[in-house]
Design a protein around this motif. Structure first.
Motif, PDB file in Angstrom:
ATOM      1  N   LYS A  16      -6.568   2.275  -6.068  1.00  0.00           N
ATOM      2  CA  LYS A  16      -7.495   1.424  -5.307  1.00  0.00           C
ATOM      3  C   LYS A  16      -7.009  -0.031  -5.265  1.00  0.00           C
ATOM      4  CE  LYS A  16     -10.864   2.622  -8.155  1.00  0.00           C
ATOM      5  NZ  LYS A  16     -10.100   3.580  -9.004  1.00  0.00           N
ATOM      6  N   SER A  18      -4.046  -1.173  -5.996  1.00  0.00           N
ATOM      7  CA  SER A  18      -2.709  -1.264  -5.381  1.00  0.00           C
ATOM      8  C   SER A  18      -2.806  -1.343  -3.863  1.00  0.00           C
ATOM      9  CB  SER A  18      -1.862  -0.044  -5.752  1.00  0.00           C
ATOM     10  OG  SER A  18      -1.684   0.041  -7.138  1.00  0.00           O
ATOM     11  N   GLN A  36      -8.429   2.993 -15.947  1.00  0.00           N
ATOM     12  CA  GLN A  36      -9.447   2.007 -16.323  1.00  0.00           C
ATOM     13  C   GLN A  36      -8.879   0.601 -16.453  1.00  0.00           C
ATOM     14  OE1 GLN A  36     -11.890   3.531 -19.605  1.00  0.00           O
ATOM     15  NE2 GLN A  36     -11.417   5.588 -18.892  1.00  0.00           N
ATOM     16  N   THR A  37      -8.059   0.239 -15.501  1.00  0.00           N
ATOM     17  CA  THR A  37      -7.501  -1.114 -15.472  1.00  0.00           C
ATOM     18  C   THR A  37      -8.538  -2.097 -14.941  1.00  0.00           C
ATOM     19  OG1 THR A  37      -5.324  -0.163 -15.068  1.00  0.00           O
ATOM     20  CG2 THR A  37      -5.595  -2.512 -14.570  1.00  0.00           C
ATOM     21  N   THR A  38      -9.108  -1.794 -13.780  1.00  0.00           N
ATOM     22  CA  THR A  38     -10.111  -2.685 -13.185  1.00  0.00           C
ATOM     23  C   THR A  38     -11.426  -2.527 -13.940  1.00  0.00           C
ATOM     24  OG1 THR A  38      -9.038  -2.393 -11.048  1.00  0.00           O
ATOM     25  CG2 THR A  38     -11.285  -3.278 -11.007  1.00  0.00           C
ATOM     26  N   ASP A 122       3.342   9.460  -0.682  1.00  0.00           N
ATOM     27  CA  ASP A 122       4.798   9.536  -0.903  1.00  0.00           C
ATOM     28  C   ASP A 122       5.165  10.605  -1.934  1.00  0.00           C
ATOM     29  OD1 ASP A 122       5.154   7.394  -3.605  1.00  0.00           O
ATOM     30  OD2 ASP A 122       3.335   7.333  -2.428  1.00  0.00           O
ATOM     31  N   ALA A 151       0.516   3.033  -1.182  1.00  0.00           N
ATOM     32  CA  ALA A 151       0.581   1.601  -1.510  1.00  0.00           C
ATOM     33  C   ALA A 151       2.010   1.201  -1.837  1.00  0.00           C
ATOM     34  CB  ALA A 151      -0.338   1.299  -2.691  1.00  0.00           C
TER      35      ALA A 151
HETATM   36  N1  LIG Z   1       3.809   6.699  -6.035  1.00  0.00           N
HETATM   37  C1  LIG Z   1       2.741   5.939  -5.821  1.00  0.00           C
HETATM   38  N2  LIG Z   1       2.139   5.290  -6.850  1.00  0.00           N
HETATM   39  C2  LIG Z   1       1.051   4.542  -6.585  1.00  0.00           C
HETATM   40  C3  LIG Z   1       0.500   4.408  -5.300  1.00  0.00           C
HETATM   41  N3  LIG Z   1      -0.580   3.615  -5.357  1.00  0.00           N
HETATM   42  C4  LIG Z   1      -0.707   3.250  -6.645  1.00  0.00           C
HETATM   43  N4  LIG Z   1       0.269   3.803  -7.396  1.00  0.00           N
HETATM   44  C5  LIG Z   1       0.438   3.670  -8.861  1.00  0.00           C
HETATM   45  O1  LIG Z   1      -0.701   4.228  -9.488  1.00  0.00           O
HETATM   46  C6  LIG Z   1      -1.044   3.508 -10.666  1.00  0.00           C
HETATM   47  C7  LIG Z   1      -2.502   3.074 -10.626  1.00  0.00           C
HETATM   48  O2  LIG Z   1      -2.682   2.088  -9.632  1.00  0.00           O
HETATM   49  P1  LIG Z   1      -3.974   1.139  -9.619  1.00  0.00           P
HETATM   50  O3  LIG Z   1      -3.954   0.427  -8.324  1.00  0.00           O
HETATM   51  O4  LIG Z   1      -4.065   0.324 -10.864  1.00  0.00           O
HETATM   52  O5  LIG Z   1      -5.149   2.239  -9.616  1.00  0.00           O
HETATM   53  P2  LIG Z   1      -6.749   1.996  -9.581  1.00  0.00           P
HETATM   54  O6  LIG Z   1      -7.321   3.088  -8.760  1.00  0.00           O
HETATM   55  O7  LIG Z   1      -7.063   0.613  -9.173  1.00  0.00           O
HETATM   56  O8  LIG Z   1      -7.109   2.253 -11.117  1.00  0.00           O
HETATM   57  P3  LIG Z   1      -8.387   1.692 -11.983  1.00  0.00           P
HETATM   58  O9  LIG Z   1      -8.438   0.220 -11.812  1.00  0.00           O
HETATM   59  O10 LIG Z   1      -8.046   2.098 -13.370  1.00  0.00           O
HETATM   60  O11 LIG Z   1      -9.593   2.408 -11.466  1.00  0.00           O
HETATM   61  C8  LIG Z   1      -0.047   2.348 -10.750  1.00  0.00           C
HETATM   62  O12 LIG Z   1       0.988   2.726 -11.626  1.00  0.00           O
HETATM   63  C9  LIG Z   1       0.453   2.228  -9.331  1.00  0.00           C
HETATM   64  O13 LIG Z   1       1.758   1.694  -9.255  1.00  0.00           O
HETATM   65  C10 LIG Z   1       1.166   5.107  -4.217  1.00  0.00           C
HETATM   66  O14 LIG Z   1       0.767   5.082  -3.060  1.00  0.00           O
HETATM   67  N5  LIG Z   1       2.257   5.865  -4.546  1.00  0.00           N
END
Ligand SMILES: Nc1nc2c(ncn2[C@@H]2O[C@H](COP(=O)(O)OP(=O)(O)OP(=O)(O)O)[C@@H](O)[C@H]2O)c(=O)[nH]1
Ligand SMILES: [Mg+2]
Length: 298
Positions: A16, A18, A36-38, A122, A151
């Protein structure tokens, strides 16, 4: 002009935050490979010639194990209502599983129109994406569309922005175009410091850390002085964050300083202190700080 609020929703780690950074072409919200980063709801404002989209980044919806987790999920669930659109984000590699069924129920209860976002496209083939799309269509009642994104490669992001614009109501620009995030520098700085801790440490350490910026001061020489406390839950964790001969805290500080300088466009002096606050994840005061609701305490 079209404008409105668009909330991301999904389980942790699906990408999300990213996607928001990739659309903004700038790191505005923090990202890590650990779930659980955000921890907060954060508005990120995208403005172009014909629209203003206010993206609401949210914590991933999960089964909470402590009060911090409960606040995070509550913040995410609240973001489903009173917005114009939802972006139900799914990790294509992991697929549509029990957590997604659970989140579909929340989405259906909110009644908010939803675009399905199959992210990390991807990493999978078309058949896999087709199956996930079918599952989204069969679970989400008020579904407008499904978009496949990455992303990492940027695939599908323009299409996503265009689809969002199609469905946003006519409305005025709500924020000046130079505002990209609705949080003060103290918050952005604390997040960037926390991101480095997520990056450089392992196991329970990242999740045991809270960062609070206590002071931001511009010095006469133009350098911005930032003093922050890093809270951990145990003495042993403090030792890990500081590292042998202070090497870990130095690495965290240097890396965070660079990001804050890039964000701000000026030189930064970062003054970090590590403190132990036993079991802070179950204590209200620091949690309210952590989820950005410190003002609620005043
Ligand atoms: N291969 C790939 N990796 C991705 C993509 N989008 C995000 N990632 C990876 O997925 C992981 C999580 O990304 P975040 O953006 O922190 O995910 P989030 O949904 O915000 O996670 P929370 O904040 O924990 O809810 C990171 O290591 C990113 O680099 C994508 O489109 N392709
Ligand atoms: Mg996130």
């Amino acid at each position: 002009m079209k404008s409105g609020f668009v909330s991301f929703v999904g389980k942790p780690n699906v990408g999300k935050s990213s996607i928001i950074n990739a659309i903004m072409k700038k790191k505005v919200v923090i990202v890590s490979d650990k779930p659980q980063t955000t921890r907060n709801r954060i508005n990120v404002i995208y403005t172009d010639a014909d629209a203003q989209i206010i993206f609401v980044d949210t914590p991933g919806i999960h089964k909470p194990l402590h009060r911090l987790g409960e606040y995070m999920v509550k913040a995410a669930v609240q973001a489903l209502k009173n917005v114009d659109l939802l972006l139900f984000t799914i990790d294509a590699k992991e697929g549509f599983e029990t957590p997604e069924e659970h989140i579909s129920n929340y989405i259906n209860q909110s009644g908010t129109p939803t675009i399905g976002v199959i992210n990390k496209i991807d990493l999978v083939d078309n058949d896999r994406a087709d199956l996930i799309e079918e599952q989204i269509r069969s679970h989400v009642n008020n579904l407008l569309d499904v978009v496949r994104t990455s992303a990492v490669t940027g695939e599908g992001l323009n299409e996503l922005v265009e689809k969002i614009k199609q469905h946003l109501p006519e409305g005025p620009q709500l924020y000046p175009e130079n505002i990209i995030v609705d949080r003060p520098l103290s918050f952005i700085a604390s997040e960037l410091i926390r991101e480095k801790i997520f990056h450089f440490t392992y196991e329970e350490i990242p999740h045991s850390v809270a960062v609070i910026v206590e002071e931001v001061k511009e010095r006469p020489n133009g350098v911005v002085y930032i003093r922050a406390n890093i809270y951990v839950e145990r003495e042993s964790q403090k030792g890990i964050i500081i590292g042998q001969e202070g090497r870990m805290i130095k690495k965290i500080g240097e890396s965070a300083r660079k990001d804050i300088e890039y964000f701000l466009g000026s030189k930064v002096y970062l003054d970090l202190h590590v403190k132990v606050k036993k079991d802070w994840r179950n204590k209200d005061f620091i949690i309210l700080n952590e989820v950005g609701m410190r003002d609620d305490l005043d």
